[in-house]
Scaffold this motif. Structure first.
Motif, PDB file in Angstrom:
ATOM      1  N   ARG A  40      64.816  72.294  28.226  1.00  0.00           N
ATOM      2  CA  ARG A  40      64.561  70.973  28.816  1.00  0.00           C
ATOM      3  C   ARG A  40      63.599  71.077  30.004  1.00  0.00           C
ATOM      4  NH1 ARG A  40      70.169  70.369  28.226  1.00  0.00           N
ATOM      5  NH2 ARG A  40      70.482  70.541  30.492  1.00  0.00           N
ATOM      6  N   LEU A  41      63.803  72.092  30.826  1.00  0.00           N
ATOM      7  CA  LEU A  41      62.914  72.275  31.974  1.00  0.00           C
ATOM      8  C   LEU A  41      61.502  72.645  31.526  1.00  0.00           C
ATOM      9  CD1 LEU A  41      65.228  74.270  34.431  1.00  0.00           C
ATOM     10  CD2 LEU A  41      64.675  71.844  34.490  1.00  0.00           C
ATOM     11  N   ARG A  42      61.426  73.441  30.466  1.00  0.00           N
ATOM     12  CA  ARG A  42      60.120  73.853  29.955  1.00  0.00           C
ATOM     13  C   ARG A  42      59.362  72.650  29.390  1.00  0.00           C
ATOM     14  NH1 ARG A  42      62.101  77.505  27.018  1.00  0.00           N
ATOM     15  NH2 ARG A  42      62.207  79.081  28.661  1.00  0.00           N
ATOM     16  N   LYS A  43      60.067  71.780  28.676  1.00  0.00           N
ATOM     17  CA  LYS A  43      59.427  70.581  28.124  1.00  0.00           C
ATOM     18  C   LYS A  43      59.006  69.614  29.226  1.00  0.00           C
ATOM     19  CE  LYS A  43      61.865  70.760  23.692  1.00  0.00           C
ATOM     20  NZ  LYS A  43      62.912  70.142  22.836  1.00  0.00           N
ATOM     21  N   ALA A  44      59.711  69.682  30.361  1.00  0.00           N
ATOM     22  CA  ALA A  44      59.358  68.821  31.492  1.00  0.00           C
ATOM     23  C   ALA A  44      58.171  69.375  32.272  1.00  0.00           C
ATOM     24  CB  ALA A  44      60.553  68.658  32.419  1.00  0.00           C
ATOM     25  N   PRO A  84      57.234  75.270  35.901  1.00  0.00           N
ATOM     26  CA  PRO A  84      56.728  76.645  35.821  1.00  0.00           C
ATOM     27  C   PRO A  84      57.840  77.633  35.443  1.00  0.00           C
ATOM     28  CG  PRO A  84      56.042  75.580  37.874  1.00  0.00           C
ATOM     29  CD  PRO A  84      57.068  74.692  37.243  1.00  0.00           C
ATOM     30  N   HIS A  85      57.434  78.775  34.894  1.00  0.00           N
ATOM     31  CA  HIS A  85      58.393  79.774  34.429  1.00  0.00           C
ATOM     32  C   HIS A  85      59.313  80.241  35.557  1.00  0.00           C
ATOM     33  CE1 HIS A  85      60.023  83.150  32.174  1.00  0.00           C
ATOM     34  NE2 HIS A  85      59.678  83.948  33.169  1.00  0.00           N
ATOM     35  N   LYS A  86      58.752  80.481  36.744  1.00  0.00           N
ATOM     36  CA  LYS A  86      59.568  80.978  37.856  1.00  0.00           C
ATOM     37  C   LYS A  86      60.615  79.949  38.277  1.00  0.00           C
ATOM     38  CE  LYS A  86      59.231  83.200  42.371  1.00  0.00           C
ATOM     39  NZ  LYS A  86      58.317  83.678  43.446  1.00  0.00           N
ATOM     40  N   VAL A  87      60.241  78.685  38.257  1.00  0.00           N
ATOM     41  CA  VAL A  87      61.191  77.625  38.604  1.00  0.00           C
ATOM     42  C   VAL A  87      62.321  77.573  37.579  1.00  0.00           C
ATOM     43  CG1 VAL A  87      61.470  75.120  38.827  1.00  0.00           C
ATOM     44  CG2 VAL A  87      59.485  76.250  39.839  1.00  0.00           C
ATOM     45  N   ILE A  88      61.965  77.741  36.305  1.00  0.00           N
ATOM     46  CA  ILE A  88      62.979  77.709  35.237  1.00  0.00           C
ATOM     47  C   ILE A  88      63.972  78.852  35.395  1.00  0.00           C
ATOM     48  CG2 ILE A  88      63.324  77.918  32.743  1.00  0.00           C
ATOM     49  CD1 ILE A  88      60.568  76.606  32.389  1.00  0.00           C
ATOM     50  N   ILE A  89      63.466  80.066  35.616  1.00  0.00           N
ATOM     51  CA  ILE A  89      64.350  81.229  35.743  1.00  0.00           C
ATOM     52  C   ILE A  89      65.228  81.106  36.981  1.00  0.00           C
ATOM     53  CG2 ILE A  89      64.417  83.730  36.050  1.00  0.00           C
ATOM     54  CD1 ILE A  89      63.710  82.742  33.237  1.00  0.00           C
ATOM     55  N   THR A  90      64.680  80.580  38.067  1.00  0.00           N
ATOM     56  CA  THR A  90      65.477  80.373  39.279  1.00  0.00           C
ATOM     57  C   THR A  90      66.600  79.373  39.022  1.00  0.00           C
ATOM     58  OG1 THR A  90      63.545  80.829  40.678  1.00  0.00           O
ATOM     59  CG2 THR A  90      65.402  79.670  41.698  1.00  0.00           C
TER      60      THR A  90
END
Length: 318
Positions: free
Chosen positions: A281-285, A288-294
């Motif tokens: 969901r975060l990726r589709k929004a 950034p990758h770092k924000v998603i992993i955090t």
């Protein structure tokens, strides 16, 4: 600040060889060796004054003193160095000596006694020492492997092949021995064993992450999810003013644990059903990758804390 509701405070600046003491409210100060004889002096002084002893985290130099004070029945608390530094800046204190630092530590604790940390149980101190040493050896092995690659690029790998192979094998053996000791330490305690079983049941949290959570965050299962995220340094810090909405960023927390949880989040984002859909969901929004992993790491910590609090193992959502 000179009228302490909880009695006297003794602030200590701890170094390798010396302990600099500052007592509140009377301002008495002295220096004693950071050795058993000096520890006994601190314990006697604290008992005579019915004082709380406080000191900064100094990379382990304070652990022996801390253990002796607790064994002698003296209340002792460890305070965060970053907060003491910020407290010094708020008072306009620029000079830095051991004696000044001892006074700052005492005044900081008098101002914020809730910031003090109690001595962890001996079994947790042993576990933390084992995990810290394992992390140190893993880092040394990683640097050694980087040197291997550098030798290959320079065409000198054959010159050091025997030495490099022997060193790597030695690191592998030592790391495995530490991992066996960590496993035994956890298995020897029912509470630690139960907590480890709950953590290991969560997809994404393996042996290393579960051990680090237990060793570096013994509060797990007794605090809120927000507090767990903050202790790990994964809680977003707001930077807002008026109508301005600044960019959120993570800060502080327990660095070694945060690093391990980032690695666990990379696995959980692919193999944990709930967190995989959350990451998607975060990726589709467009995050950034770092924000998603955090965000995944933060959610992983809050899930782990919630399950430990309820004493339940992970169950995949239906």
């Amino acid at each position: 600040m000179d009228n302490l509701s909880h009695g006297c405070v003794i602030g200590i600046d701890v170094s390798r060889d010396w302990l600099d003491l500052h007592c509140l409210p009377d301002g008495h100060c002295c220096r004693v060796p950071n050795a058993p004889a000096g520890h006994a002096v601190v314990a006697d002084l604290a008992r005579d004054r019915d004082a709380v002893v406080c000191f900064e985290s100094t990379g382990g130099q304070e652990w022996q003193l801390w253990a002796i004070l607790e064994a002698e029945g003296v209340a002792a608390r460890q305070v965060p160095p970053a907060q003491v530094k910020a407290f010094a800046q708020s008072r306009g204190t620029r000079a830095k000596t051991d004696r000044i630092d001892a006074e700052l530590i005492a005044r900081f604790f008098a101002f914020r006694p809730e910031a003090g940390r109690s001595l962890p149980a001996e079994k947790l101190r042993i576990l933390r020492a084992l995990t810290s040493k394992r992390a140190q050896l893993v880092e040394m092995r990683k640097r050694l492997l980087a040197q291997f690659r550098a030798h290959r690029k320079l065409g000198t790998a054959a010159m050091f092949e025997d030495i490099d192979t022997e060193l790597k094998q030695r690191f592998d053996i030592l790391i495995q021995e530490l991992e066996d000791r960590i496993t035994q330490a956890i298995a020897s305690d029912d509470h630690l064993s139960e907590t480890a079983g709950i953590l290991r049941s969560i997809p994404g949290i393996g042996p290393v992450a579960s051990t680090m959570l237990i060793a570096e965050m013994p509060e797990i299962g007794t605090i809120t999810g927000e507090q767990a995220a903050a202790l790990t340094g994964l809680a977003p810090v707001a930077h807002d003013s008026g109508t301005l909405r600044g960019k959120r960023a993570i800060a502080g927390g327990r660095r070694a644990l945060r690093h391990v949880m980032f690695q666990a989040a990379l696995v959980a984002a692919h193999h944990n059903p709930s967190l995989r859909s959350f990451a998607d969901r975060l990726r589709k929004a467009g995050k950034p990758h770092k924000v998603i992993i955090t965000a995944v790491a933060r959610k992983l910590v809050t899930i782990a804390n919630s399950l430990c609090k309820s004493h339940q193992k992970w169950a995949a959502p239906t």
